[in-house]
Design a protein around this motif. Structure first.
Motif, PDB file in Angstrom:
ATOM      1  N   MET A   9       0.838  -1.206   0.000  1.00  0.00           N
ATOM      2  CA  MET A   9       0.000   0.000   0.000  1.00  0.00           C
ATOM      3  C   MET A   9       0.873   1.257   0.000  1.00  0.00           C
ATOM      4  SD  MET A   9      -3.033   1.137  -0.002  1.00  0.00           S
ATOM      5  CE  MET A   9      -4.226   2.237   0.654  1.00  0.00           C
ATOM      6  N   THR A  10       1.923   1.249   0.802  1.00  0.00           N
ATOM      7  CA  THR A  10       2.818   2.408   0.860  1.00  0.00           C
ATOM      8  C   THR A  10       3.484   2.647  -0.492  1.00  0.00           C
ATOM      9  OG1 THR A  10       3.220   1.970   3.197  1.00  0.00           O
ATOM     10  CG2 THR A  10       4.792   3.406   2.064  1.00  0.00           C
ATOM     11  N   TRP A  11       3.999   1.593  -1.107  1.00  0.00           N
ATOM     12  CA  TRP A  11       4.645   1.756  -2.409  1.00  0.00           C
ATOM     13  C   TRP A  11       3.653   2.155  -3.495  1.00  0.00           C
ATOM     14  CZ3 TRP A  11       9.461   2.701  -3.127  1.00  0.00           C
ATOM     15  CH2 TRP A  11      10.400   2.267  -2.211  1.00  0.00           C
ATOM     16  N   ALA A  16       1.661   6.408  -7.020  1.00  0.00           N
ATOM     17  CA  ALA A  16       0.572   7.302  -7.436  1.00  0.00           C
ATOM     18  C   ALA A  16       0.983   8.757  -7.301  1.00  0.00           C
ATOM     19  CB  ALA A  16      -0.680   7.018  -6.605  1.00  0.00           C
ATOM     20  N   PHE A  17       1.717   9.103  -6.227  1.00  0.00           N
ATOM     21  CA  PHE A  17       2.233  10.465  -6.079  1.00  0.00           C
ATOM     22  C   PHE A  17       3.106  10.851  -7.270  1.00  0.00           C
ATOM     23  CE2 PHE A  17       1.627  10.539  -1.310  1.00  0.00           C
ATOM     24  CZ  PHE A  17       0.865  11.687  -1.302  1.00  0.00           C
ATOM     25  N   VAL A  18       3.994   9.967  -7.657  1.00  0.00           N
ATOM     26  CA  VAL A  18       4.907  10.260  -8.769  1.00  0.00           C
ATOM     27  C   VAL A  18       4.135  10.410 -10.075  1.00  0.00           C
ATOM     28  CG1 VAL A  18       6.768   9.280 -10.175  1.00  0.00           C
ATOM     29  CG2 VAL A  18       6.902   9.164  -7.688  1.00  0.00           C
ATOM     30  N   ILE A  19       3.184   9.531 -10.318  1.00  0.00           N
ATOM     31  CA  ILE A  19       2.415   9.585 -11.565  1.00  0.00           C
ATOM     32  C   ILE A  19       1.595  10.865 -11.647  1.00  0.00           C
ATOM     33  CG2 ILE A  19       0.499   8.485 -12.798  1.00  0.00           C
ATOM     34  CD1 ILE A  19       1.673   5.782 -11.787  1.00  0.00           C
ATOM     35  N   VAL A  20       0.934  11.234 -10.547  1.00  0.00           N
ATOM     36  CA  VAL A  20       0.119  12.452 -10.554  1.00  0.00           C
ATOM     37  C   VAL A  20       1.000  13.692 -10.643  1.00  0.00           C
ATOM     38  CG1 VAL A  20      -1.544  13.808  -9.231  1.00  0.00           C
ATOM     39  CG2 VAL A  20      -1.813  11.356  -9.389  1.00  0.00           C
ATOM     40  N   ILE A  25       2.958  18.252 -13.974  1.00  0.00           N
ATOM     41  CA  ILE A  25       4.021  18.954 -14.704  1.00  0.00           C
ATOM     42  C   ILE A  25       3.695  19.027 -16.193  1.00  0.00           C
ATOM     43  CG2 ILE A  25       6.446  18.778 -15.417  1.00  0.00           C
ATOM     44  CD1 ILE A  25       6.976  17.639 -12.576  1.00  0.00           C
ATOM     45  N   LEU A  26       3.193  17.924 -16.753  1.00  0.00           N
ATOM     46  CA  LEU A  26       2.825  17.928 -18.168  1.00  0.00           C
ATOM     47  C   LEU A  26       1.666  18.888 -18.438  1.00  0.00           C
ATOM     48  CD1 LEU A  26       3.132  14.127 -18.995  1.00  0.00           C
ATOM     49  CD2 LEU A  26       4.664  15.968 -19.710  1.00  0.00           C
ATOM     50  N   ALA A  27       0.731  18.981 -17.501  1.00  0.00           N
ATOM     51  CA  ALA A  27      -0.375  19.932 -17.667  1.00  0.00           C
ATOM     52  C   ALA A  27       0.139  21.369 -17.591  1.00  0.00           C
ATOM     53  CB  ALA A  27      -1.445  19.688 -16.605  1.00  0.00           C
ATOM     54  N   LEU A  55      -4.410  15.811  -3.263  1.00  0.00           N
ATOM     55  CA  LEU A  55      -4.976  15.962  -1.921  1.00  0.00           C
ATOM     56  C   LEU A  55      -5.620  14.666  -1.428  1.00  0.00           C
ATOM     57  CD1 LEU A  55      -6.458  19.553  -1.925  1.00  0.00           C
ATOM     58  CD2 LEU A  55      -4.598  18.669  -0.543  1.00  0.00           C
ATOM     59  N   VAL A  56      -6.266  13.937  -2.308  1.00  0.00           N
ATOM     60  CA  VAL A  56      -6.836  12.655  -1.915  1.00  0.00           C
ATOM     61  C   VAL A  56      -5.726  11.686  -1.510  1.00  0.00           C
ATOM     62  CG1 VAL A  56      -8.043  10.610  -2.798  1.00  0.00           C
ATOM     63  CG2 VAL A  56      -8.975  12.878  -3.212  1.00  0.00           C
ATOM     64  N   LEU A  57      -4.644  11.664  -2.268  1.00  0.00           N
ATOM     65  CA  LEU A  57      -3.521  10.799  -1.921  1.00  0.00           C
ATOM     66  C   LEU A  57      -2.897  11.190  -0.586  1.00  0.00           C
ATOM     67  CD1 LEU A  57      -1.813  10.346  -5.393  1.00  0.00           C
ATOM     68  CD2 LEU A  57      -2.927   8.584  -4.023  1.00  0.00           C
ATOM     69  N   ILE A  58      -2.775  12.475  -0.325  1.00  0.00           N
ATOM     70  CA  ILE A  58      -2.242  12.919   0.965  1.00  0.00           C
ATOM     71  C   ILE A  58      -3.169  12.478   2.096  1.00  0.00           C
ATOM     72  CG2 ILE A  58      -1.765  14.959   2.384  1.00  0.00           C
ATOM     73  CD1 ILE A  58      -0.747  16.312  -0.163  1.00  0.00           C
ATOM     74  N   GLY A  59      -4.470  12.606   1.883  1.00  0.00           N
ATOM     75  CA  GLY A  59      -5.428  12.169   2.890  1.00  0.00           C
ATOM     76  C   GLY A  59      -5.350  10.675   3.159  1.00  0.00           C
ATOM     77  N   ILE A  60      -5.201   9.879   2.110  1.00  0.00           N
ATOM     78  CA  ILE A  60      -5.070   8.427   2.285  1.00  0.00           C
ATOM     79  C   ILE A  60      -3.765   8.104   2.998  1.00  0.00           C
ATOM     80  CG2 ILE A  60      -4.745   6.246   1.046  1.00  0.00           C
ATOM     81  CD1 ILE A  60      -6.665   7.354  -1.089  1.00  0.00           C
ATOM     82  N   PHE A  61      -2.691   8.765   2.609  1.00  0.00           N
ATOM     83  CA  PHE A  61      -1.381   8.492   3.185  1.00  0.00           C
ATOM     84  C   PHE A  61      -1.335   8.843   4.666  1.00  0.00           C
ATOM     85  CE2 PHE A  61       3.118   9.602   3.962  1.00  0.00           C
ATOM     86  CZ  PHE A  61       3.687   8.380   3.649  1.00  0.00           C
ATOM     87  N   GLN A  62      -1.931   9.973   5.038  1.00  0.00           N
ATOM     88  CA  GLN A  62      -1.912  10.393   6.434  1.00  0.00           C
ATOM     89  C   GLN A  62      -3.039   9.790   7.256  1.00  0.00           C
ATOM     90  OE1 GLN A  62      -1.743  14.646   6.583  1.00  0.00           O
ATOM     91  NE2 GLN A  62       0.389  14.703   5.931  1.00  0.00           N
ATOM     92  N   GLY A  63      -4.020   9.214   6.608  1.00  0.00           N
ATOM     93  CA  GLY A  63      -5.113   8.582   7.315  1.00  0.00           C
ATOM     94  C   GLY A  63      -6.074   9.563   7.968  1.00  0.00           C
ATOM     95  N   THR A  64      -6.214  10.741   7.398  1.00  0.00           N
ATOM     96  CA  THR A  64      -7.114  11.748   7.929  1.00  0.00           C
ATOM     97  C   THR A  64      -8.190  12.087   6.904  1.00  0.00           C
ATOM     98  OG1 THR A  64      -7.258  13.947   8.902  1.00  0.00           O
ATOM     99  CG2 THR A  64      -5.624  13.640   7.182  1.00  0.00           C
ATOM    100  N   GLN A  65      -9.308  12.625   7.367  1.00  0.00           N
ATOM    101  CA  GLN A  65     -10.412  12.933   6.472  1.00  0.00           C
ATOM    102  C   GLN A  65     -10.550  14.411   6.165  1.00  0.00           C
ATOM    103  OE1 GLN A  65     -13.911  11.244   8.177  1.00  0.00           O
ATOM    104  NE2 GLN A  65     -13.215   9.145   7.905  1.00  0.00           N
ATOM    105  N   ILE A  66      -9.730  15.247   6.760  1.00  0.00           N
ATOM    106  CA  ILE A  66      -9.863  16.696   6.567  1.00  0.00           C
ATOM    107  C   ILE A  66      -9.563  17.098   5.121  1.00  0.00           C
ATOM    108  CG2 ILE A  66      -7.513  17.272   7.257  1.00  0.00           C
ATOM    109  CD1 ILE A  66     -10.644  19.264   8.171  1.00  0.00           C
ATOM    110  N   TYR A  67      -8.700  16.360   4.461  1.00  0.00           N
ATOM    111  CA  TYR A  67      -8.355  16.700   3.084  1.00  0.00           C
ATOM    112  C   TYR A  67      -9.520  16.458   2.128  1.00  0.00           C
ATOM    113  CZ  TYR A  67      -3.556  17.120   4.622  1.00  0.00           C
ATOM    114  OH  TYR A  67      -2.427  17.518   5.266  1.00  0.00           O
TER     115      TYR A  67
END
Length: 96
Positions: A9-11, A16-20, A25-27, A55-67
């Motif tokens: 899950m961590t990897w 996903a962070f790298v792909i997004v 950058i391309l956008a 932001l969704v990835l950060i929320g999943i990674f940190q395990g918080t719902q505020i994002y």
């Protein structure tokens, strides 16, 4: 077995962070280089979507719902601003 699942899950989140981030950058490049105004509007909308994904990835990674609440606000603002900008480019005014 649980350690393997957590590691996978961590990897997956890192990938996903790298792909997004690459997509963002391309956008940005398309926003700068875009030959027409329509391309720049689509690039801006894509950047909103990428920001939402980050932001969704950060929320999943940190395990918080505020994002996720912030994501809803950014999604609404992104949609409204894209529609308003496209309408301004097509018609020359936003409010009739």
């Amino acid at each position: 077995m649980e350690a393997l699942a957590n590691s996978l899950m961590t990897w997956s989140i890192y990938a996903a962070f790298v792909i997004v981030a690459v997509s963002q950058i391309l956008a940005m490049i398309r926003l700068y280089v875009g030959p027409s105004v329509g391309d720049r509007i689509l690039a801006l909308d894509t950047m909103f979507i990428n920001a939402i994904a980050l932001l969704v990835l950060i929320g999943i990674f940190q395990g918080t719902q505020i994002y996720f609440e912030a994501v809803l606000i950014i999604a609404m603002l992104g949609f409204v601003s894209t529609v308003a900008y496209a309408r301004f480019v097509l018609r020359g005014d936003i409010i009739e």
